[in-house]
Design a protein around this motif. Structure first.
Motif, PDB file in Angstrom:
ATOM      1  N   ASP A   1       0.819  -1.220   0.000  1.00  0.00           N
ATOM      2  CA  ASP A   1       0.000   0.000   0.000  1.00  0.00           C
ATOM      3  C   ASP A   1       0.844   1.257   0.000  1.00  0.00           C
ATOM      4  OD1 ASP A   1      -3.034  -0.903   1.773  1.00  0.00           O
ATOM      5  OD2 ASP A   1      -1.908  -1.858   0.107  1.00  0.00           O
ATOM      6  N   LYS A   2       1.869   1.199   0.744  1.00  0.00           N
ATOM      7  CA  LYS A   2       2.724   2.368   0.874  1.00  0.00           C
ATOM      8  C   LYS A   2       3.272   2.746  -0.503  1.00  0.00           C
ATOM      9  CE  LYS A   2       6.508   3.843   3.820  1.00  0.00           C
ATOM     10  NZ  LYS A   2       7.622   3.297   4.586  1.00  0.00           N
TER      11      LYS A   2
ATOM     12  N   LYS B   1       2.045   2.017  -3.220  1.00  0.00           N
ATOM     13  CA  LYS B   1       0.957   2.452  -4.082  1.00  0.00           C
ATOM     14  C   LYS B   1       0.713   3.943  -3.937  1.00  0.00           C
ATOM     15  CE  LYS B   1      -2.598  -0.775  -5.422  1.00  0.00           C
ATOM     16  NZ  LYS B   1      -3.563  -1.676  -4.803  1.00  0.00           N
ATOM     17  N   SER B   2       0.654   4.354  -2.700  1.00  0.00           N
ATOM     18  CA  SER B   2       0.358   5.770  -2.470  1.00  0.00           C
ATOM     19  C   SER B   2       1.499   6.613  -3.033  1.00  0.00           C
ATOM     20  CB  SER B   2       0.177   6.038  -0.975  1.00  0.00           C
ATOM     21  OG  SER B   2       1.385   5.808  -0.308  1.00  0.00           O
ATOM     22  N   ARG B   3       2.688   6.102  -2.885  1.00  0.00           N
ATOM     23  CA  ARG B   3       3.818   6.845  -3.412  1.00  0.00           C
ATOM     24  C   ARG B   3       3.737   6.933  -4.936  1.00  0.00           C
ATOM     25  NH1 ARG B   3       9.268   4.514  -1.795  1.00  0.00           N
ATOM     26  NH2 ARG B   3       9.352   3.912  -3.974  1.00  0.00           N
TER      27      ARG B   3
ATOM     28  N   GLU C   1       1.122   6.823  -6.642  1.00  0.00           N
ATOM     29  CA  GLU C   1       0.056   7.751  -7.029  1.00  0.00           C
ATOM     30  C   GLU C   1       0.553   9.180  -6.997  1.00  0.00           C
ATOM     31  OE1 GLU C   1      -3.939   5.281  -5.883  1.00  0.00           O
ATOM     32  OE2 GLU C   1      -3.175   6.809  -4.494  1.00  0.00           O
ATOM     33  N   LEU C   2       1.282   9.443  -5.959  1.00  0.00           N
ATOM     34  CA  LEU C   2       1.837  10.786  -5.833  1.00  0.00           C
ATOM     35  C   LEU C   2       2.748  11.071  -7.019  1.00  0.00           C
ATOM     36  CD1 LEU C   2       1.809  13.020  -3.502  1.00  0.00           C
ATOM     37  CD2 LEU C   2       4.175  12.282  -3.155  1.00  0.00           C
TER      38      LEU C   2
ATOM     39  N   LYS D   1       0.886  11.687 -10.106  1.00  0.00           N
ATOM     40  CA  LYS D   1       0.261  12.993 -10.138  1.00  0.00           C
ATOM     41  C   LYS D   1       1.269  14.049 -10.605  1.00  0.00           C
ATOM     42  CE  LYS D   1      -3.007  15.468  -7.264  1.00  0.00           C
ATOM     43  NZ  LYS D   1      -3.327  15.785  -5.845  1.00  0.00           N
TER      44      LYS D   1
END
Lengths: 677, 778
Positions: B371-372, B374-376, B378-379, B382
């Motif tokens: 998950d971690k 993943k969020s990275r 996503e960032l 972006k």
């Protein structure tokens, strides 16, 4: 000193040579007149005179021989007329001088000799001489007639000659070295010809009384003999007219001089460098040293002059006894080193070894700066003479290597540094070659000098490993050798590689370190069977004297056979060394697999047989070790037990593998000697 | 100044010309290099700016700034300050010599001018009558320079001059043609717009447009047609050996500079054709161009990449894989953006569906990430989006979907090539008839492309389509074991792969497997068997040790061995291996061995002499060193006695390594020892390679440690005593005496000879003197 010598000589003369004495008395006055201006270091002037005088003397003799003396008188007078008065005055101071027996018929004797002993080899020269003499007579007659016709011409001629003579002399002597001048007092010369009986008497005298004046005379005679023919010093040459005298003087002094000097100095046969200092302080040294110096110097002249190996060998072996004296005279010692190094590097077997013995004695008995000099000189000339290797000089190179190792073993610490420096040089050449892979760089390695140099250090280490810790040197050397082996791969360079492997084997054996060499040999086992086997070309390949296989032989059967036999030999050496090691079975695993594969593929019986034999032997030994190994209970990390494993069996040399290796060695030696023939 | 140049050119013979030409080129490059520095000086700014590495401007500049030129001349050699005088003399000489030539050239010039139909043609004609040949040449060059200058200063109004330049390309003088080609290259490089020119449709043509547009259309049309003519000219000239290199160079430069422009396809085709040229210069030029095409995709939006890859694939296919490895190595500079379009995936789900294979793979990738991450991601996505938007505004990049489509097509072309090569290598009959083709490729072997193909497969292993995976693995397996079967049958065939290539196959297979771990579950046992046997085939100088070390690293050192028997077999084999091979190989093997022992604590039993190997020995009770299957070797029953011999190894690092390995026996099964040498097998191999070993400083010699002083100095160490004693026995005094007597006699004879000769000479001289005496008397 001279007086003392003289007294004894006089005593002898009174007893034995009455007639000589008479003549001597007559001459004595003239001697003394001439003597005072002659001092040490004035050799030049007197030599000049001597020379003139000698020339005339010889001229006289020669004329007498060839022309019967009649026609030449005028000419001679013309030539040397101005020097006439000098002739009688020019005699050196020598109280104890023994003049020759006037009754002895010299001229006729030498002529007879000439005729009787003409040999085929020298006939040429003698015949030429005769031709020249004939022409000379003719020309002279012409000249004489001219002079008769025009009397004024003779004075003109005289003047011209005189001028030329002077200019020539200046040229000749302006650059003469001091070194060649006579040592003090020994260079006494006379125009008297030495005769065989005189020499006999002198020899007898010297034997009776070493300190007597006869020795001095003999030495001066020796000097003449040694310098005979070296330069235009005709005085000395003129004094020896017969070959008997020549050889007698030389033989006597060469054989006896050392003993005489030792007796004079009162020293024993073995004299070390420490004792030499003591001897130098003895009062006798002062008397003896000029004589010794003269003797040594003269012998060096002889060495330089003679080309015959046997004579050289003889002189060297006699000089060897007096090596210790050389160290008292540095310049002479240096010359001796130079000469003997040259003879060592270039001479034949026996000459080379006697020269080596001299060098070795100098290096071991003399102060250490001589050692340095010996090491440098020998190393350099070894490198220079090891440029080319073929079947004929293989042995000689080996000898040179061995003798160099001897010399380097004298002072290990110095040699160690030298070896390291040399190895670093070799390594840097290699590094360059690895970096650039250029042809010229590779050629620097792929040559005999490089390989022989490696050979030298390998031998040096193997000989001295027991006593010294060469760890650093060994690792460096092994790295260089393996790098050389890897740098040149491919079948063409196989001989070079085999040499490298052999060196590694030697190192491994003597130092007890493990060097994996098997992979260096696997290439040869991979060689495919030649599709079109060339017929036997008849050229036998001798791997020891090759670095690179000639292209046309690459596909020959000889080459392949030689390859396989060499591989078998080297592998068995490798296995032989570790045949009692506990990990022998593992060591043999991979080579065995490859050997078996090779055996299965080859159809040539000549190759199959030795390979099969090796396989059998290795398997036998492997099984033996395995059986023994099963009985032990220690583990690999128990080093002590590992080392003691089978030590008992190892000491008894009747194991089958050892015997097998011995037989392999024998057959390879036989092969190589056949190849040499 | 001008004439001087002509003189120089005229001076050279035909073959010398090329050298001269090259020299000039270099000079031009030099000038270019100086450009920046020169630009700083305002006084010189104008002429230099125009230069831009173009030949005609160089000349123009020569005219204007002689001073600078002279500097360069000096650097190039023969001319100095007194050039002018020298040149005059030269010129006079040349004048006579080349009158004939001049006439001929003048004629050509006439023809040309008529062709051009220029206003000043008549004037020129008259003038040229009087000019000598070199002046004509100089004049042409001047013309080139002037046209070029004009074009660069104001392309729009002078666009017609392009035609003129093109005409010069038809000149009979080959050097002028070369110069013209280079000038055109420079001009085109400069004036070609950053967009692709689309020829107007008929409808558009029919429409009435403003004057501006008309002018623009004319400009574009002229540019395009001249460019086309230029390219055609290049393609034509490329076939002539004299122009080959120039033409290829021009094309490469063009492709590198304007890959987006029209007619790229023909450029590409021509360059790809030369990619495997036997001429090293040309091949390197082409490869570099293609590589820069791959790395600078921004210039053309990736389409050129795809085209190039396809062309190369076709090229390989046409040539039956008999090409220079360089032509495949260019693939290695391809970049595949894995994240491309990932952010878009959510939105354009339907589109992504088309690319199932991508989805598969990326999906699996995605699942791996936690998950971690993943969020990275996503960032990151972006921010990337923002950057992309900005980037898009300024550049003409395509949208991600299009890019991904192209990328996947590129990939499939690449893999198509790779698979073709693999297939080809597997076909034993295929390689033989192409012997001459193989020799063309530089004698790399029967499979010149295989090595770089395997490299590429290794590199892009994570991108391989799962559908192909099975086939690929089959191929690799066959290739790795291919020659093994042949060897067993005893046939000596040329087509068998080398050990290095087979090792590479194993490595690639492992790479492929590792990057697709979750997707595949193929037993790699066969590859282990291969490696196990290949270790025996390895020959230090024939095969690349690095590949072996890499294989050890990939297959044994990385990853975990689950099979204890196999691990033990490898341990045993590697230990035996290090007993036969050099330091580098041994070290690599030992590092691997140690690692295996660390990972497999049970294998540490090998270190102890445990009678019979205990219960672990499994099926085979006794060690079979010659077994080909590691599982059946029974290595667990053996003891690593090798270590005790390795402790005696001459290389201190290896012996200490052996000691440290053998000391592992005393550790607990779970305990892991502190690593003495932590490098990977590959690193170990490099560290202990011969080159490296030789470089190691020997250091100051330690003072020698004498174990014991030798007491007895009498004995000899290298000689056997009898060898030396032999010496004395040779000497026979009587013979020496005899020899001495002979020696004396010889010397005496020589001496007498000398003396007689000198006397004879003296007498003759005296007689000669008589004449002089007579003369003097008179």
């Amino acid at each position: 000193m001279a007086k003392k010598l003289g007294k004894k000589a006089r005593k002898f003369a009174k007893k034995n040579l009455q007639s000589v004495l008479k003549r001597r008395r007559k001459l004595k006055s003239t001697f003394k007149r001439r003597a005072p201006p002659r001092r040490v270091g004035q050799g030049d002037g007197s030599q000049e005179d001597e020379k003139m005088k000698a020339e005339q003397n010889i001229e006289e003799n020669a004329e007498a021989v060839s022309l019967g003396g009649s026609a030449s008188v005028d000419y001679l007078e013309n030539l040397f007329g101005g020097d006439d008065e000098d002739l009688d005055e020019d005699v050196s101071e020598s109280d104890g001088y023994l003049s020759e027996d006037p009754d002895c018929p010299y001229i006729s004797e030498s002529e007879r000799e000439n005729d009787s002993s003409e040999e085929s080899g020298q006939k040429d020269l003698t015949r030429k001489n005769k031709e020249i003499v004939l022409e000379l007579v003719e020309q002279k007659k012409k000249l004489d007639s001219l002079i008769e016709k025009e009397p004024d011409f003779s004075s003109f001629l005289e003047k011209c000659r005189h001028d030329m003579e002077i200019s020539r002399r200046e040229e000749l002597y302006s650059d003469e070295e001091d070194d060649t001048s006579f040592p003090d007092g020994v260079g006494d010369t006379d125009n008297k010809v030495l005769t065989s009986p005189t020499i006999d008497v002198w020899c007898w005298l010297v034997k009776e009384e070493p300190n007597g004046p006869a020795l001095r005379n003999l030495l001066s005679g020796f000097q003449f003999a040694c310098r005979y023919g070296i330069d235009s010093d005709e005085v000395m040459a003129g004094r020896i007219q017969s070959r008997e005298v020549f050889s007698k003087i030389l033989m006597f002094l060469l054989c006896e001089a050392d003993g005489i000097f030792r007796r004079m100095l009162g020293i024993s046969d073995s004299l070390s460098k420490v004792n030499l200092l003591k001897v130098k302080n003895k009062p006798e040294w002062k008397t003896a040293s000029p004589l010794i110096k003269s003797y040594l110097r003269s012998s060096l002249y002889l060495l330089n002059q003679v080309t015959d190996n046997q004579i050289l060998n003889f002189v060297l072996s006699q000089l060897r006894a007096s090596v210790v004296f050389f160290s008292a005279f540095p310049s002479i010692a240096r010359r001796l080193i130079k000469i003997s190094v040259h003879l060592w590097a270039t001479g034949d077997q026996s000459l080379s070894s006697s020269s080596f013995l001299i060098i070795h004695d100098i290096a071991s008995q003399s102060p250490s700066d001589y050692v340095d000099m010996c090491l440098t000189k020998t190393y350099k000339s070894f490198i220079a003479s090891s440029k080319f290797v073929d079947d004929t000089n293989l042995k000689h190179i080996d000898f040179l290597v061995n003798s160099l190792v001897e010399l380097y073993s004298l002072e290990i610490e110095k040699s160690y540094e030298r070896a390291l420096t040399s190895l670093q040089q070799l390594a840097s050449i290699l590094r360059q070659a690895y970096k650039t892979k250029k042809k010229e760089e590779l050629r620097k390695i792929h040559n005999w000098q490089y390989i022989n140099c490696l050979k030298l250090w390998v031998k040096f280490i193997t000989c001295n490993f027991r006593d010294n810790d060469f760890q650093q040197l060994i690792v460096c050397l092994i790295q260089v050798i393996t790098a050389v082996a890897h740098l040149f791969h491919g079948p063409r360079y196989l001989p070079l590689r085999l040499k490298c492997v052999q060196m590694l084997n030697e190192l491994s054996l003597s130092c007890g370190v493990f060097i994996p060499i098997a992979s260096l040999l696997f290439d040869s086992l991979d060689y495919r069977e030649l599709s079109s086997m060339n017929e036997a070309s008849g050229i036998r390949m001798n791997f020891p004297s090759l670095l690179k296989v000639p292209k046309q032989l690459l596909k020959s059967q000889e080459f392949q056979t030689e390859c396989i036999l060499s591989v078998v030999e080297l592998l068995s050496a490798h296995f032989g060394q570790w045949s009692y090691h506990i990990s022998f079975p593992e060591l043999a695993t991979i080579p065995l697999i490859l050997l078996k594969r090779f055996y299965a593929k080859t159809s040539i019986e000549g190759l199959r047989r030795p390979v099969k034999r090796l396989i059998d032997q290795v398997e036998q030994n492997r099984d033996f070790i395995q059986r023994k190994r099963d009985e032990v209970s220690f583990s690999p990390n128990d080093q002590q037990s590992v080392e003691s494993f089978l030590q008992f069996e190892k000491s008894g040399s009747n194991a089958s593998f050892t015997q097998y290796y011995a037989s392999i060695l024998q057959s390879s030696r036989a092969r190589n000697t056949v190849g040499l023939k | 100044m001008r004439s001087r140049h002509v003189t120089r050119v005229a001076d050279y013979e035909d073959d010398g010309l090329e050298a001269l030409y090259e020299k000039r080129n270099r000079k031009a490059a030099l000038l270019k290099a100086q450009e920046e520095e020169l630009q700083v000086d305002p006084a010189d700014a104008l002429p230099i700016k125009t230069l831009d590495g173009k030949l005609q401007y160089r000349i123009a500049k020569k005219r204007r700034s002689e001073e600078k030129n002279d500097d360069i001349e000096c650097a190039s050699g023969d001319k100095d300050d007194d050039i002018v005088r020298l040149t005059k003399a030269e010129r006079r000489e040349k004048l006579k010599k080349s009158k004939k030539e001049a006439k001929k050239l003048a004629k050509q010039e006439n023809e040309l001018d008529i062709h051009a139909g220029k206003l000043h043609a008549e004037v020129l004609e008259k003038v040229q009558e009087e000019l000598s040949a070199e002046e004509i040449f100089a004049g042409k060059k001047m013309k080139l320079a002037e046209i070029g200058m004009a074009l660069l200063e104001d392309p729009e109004s002078n666009i017609r001059s392009l035609k003129e330049l093109l005409n010069i390309c038809n000149d009979k003088d080959r050097n002028i043609v070369k110069l013209a080609l280079m000038s055109l290259l420079a001009v085109f490089k400069d004036i070609i717009p950053g967009y692709r020119i689309r020829s107007p449709t008929e409808k558009e043509l029919a429409m009435t447009v403003s004057k501006q547009v008309k002018k623009m259309r004319f400009y574009e049309y002229t540019l395009l047609s001249s460019y086309k003519a230029y390219l055609l000219k290049l393609l034509k000239l490329e076939k002539q050996s004299f122009f080959h290199q120039v033409a290829v160079r021009c094309m490469c430069t063009l492709l590198d500079a304007v890959p987006h422009f029209n007619f790229r396809e023909s450029l590409l085709a021509s360059i790809v054709k030369n990619i495997s040229s036997s001429d090293d210069v040309i091949r390197k030029l082409c490869c570099d161009t293609i590589k820069s095409l791959f790395t600078n995709e921004g210039k053309h939006g990736g389409q050129a990449t795809l085209e190039a890859v396809r062309l190369i694939a076709d090229h390989v296919k046409l040539n039956d894989c008999q090409l220079h490895p360089d032509s495949i190595n260019v693939f290695l500079s391809l970049k595949f953006d894995e994240d491309l379009g990932k952010s878009k995936r959510m939105e354009d789900d339907d589109k992504v569906k088309k690319k199932k294979r991508w989805q598969n793979q990326e999906g699996s990738k995605q699942l791996k990430g936690n998950d971690k991450k993943k969020s990275r991601q996503e960032l990151m996505a972006k921010t990337r989006e923002e950057v992309d938007a900005d980037f898009k505004a300024v550049s003409f990049s395509l949208d991600a979907v299009e890019q991904r489509r192209m990328q996947s097509e590129t990939l499939s072309a690449v893999f198509e090539t790779y698979f073709r090569i693999l297939k080809y290598s597997m076909d034993p009959s295929a390689s033989r008839p192409k012997i001459n083709a193989a020799s063309l490729a530089g004698g790399v072997g029967p499979h010149p492309l295989l090595a770089s193909c395997l490299d590429g497969l290794g590199k892009f292993s994570h991108l391989i389509d799962l559908d192909f995976m099975g086939d690929l693995m089959g191929c690799l397996k066959k290739l790795a074991g291919f020659s093994e079967q042949h060897q067993d049958s005893g046939a000596s065939d040329q087509s068998s792969l080398s050990v290095t290539e087979r090792l590479q196959c194993c490595i690639v297979a492992f790479r492929v497997m590792r990057s697709n771990l979750d997707a595949l579950n193929v037993d790699l046992q066969d590859y282990f068997v291969q490696l196990y046997n290949l270790i025996l085939e390895y020959r230090p100088d024939r095969d690349q040790g690095q590949v072996l070390a890499e294989a050890l690293k990939t297959m044994l050192w990385e990853g975990r061995q689950h099979n204890m028997h196999r691990a033990a077999a490898f341990i045993k084999r590697l230990a035996s291996f290090s007993l036969s091979f050099g330091s580098a190989e041994a070290m690599a093997a030992l590092v691997t061995l140690k690692h295996l022992l660390q990972k497999n604590s049970k294998c540490r039993n090998l270190l102890e002499n445990d009678a019979g190997g205990g219960s672990l020995s499994g099926l085979v009770v006794k060690y079979q060193p010659e077994a080909t299957d590691p599982n059946l070797s029974g290595a667990l029953a053996s003891v690593l006695w090798e270590l005790s011999l390795l402790m005696n190894h001459y290389n201190p690092s290896i012996s200490s390594m052996a000691v440290s390995i053998s000391s592992m026996a005393n550790l607990n099964p779970d305990q892991n020892p502190v690593s003495l040498y932590a490098a990977s097998p590959l690193q170990a191999f490099v560290d202990f390679s011969i080159e490296r070993e030789l470089l190691k400083p020997v250091g100051k010699p330690l003072s020698l440690n004498q174990k014991r002083k030798r007491e007895n100095r009498e004995g000899f160490s290298a000689f056997s005593p009898d060898q030396i004693q032999l010496v004395g026995s040779f000497i026979n005094e009587d013979r020496v005496k005899k020899k001495l007597e002979d020696h004396f006699k010889l010397l005496r004879d020589i001496r007498e000879n000398e003396r007689f000769r000198s006397e004879l000479n003296c007498t003759k001289w005296s007689i000669d003197l008589y004449e002089e005496y007579e003369r003097q008397r008179k």
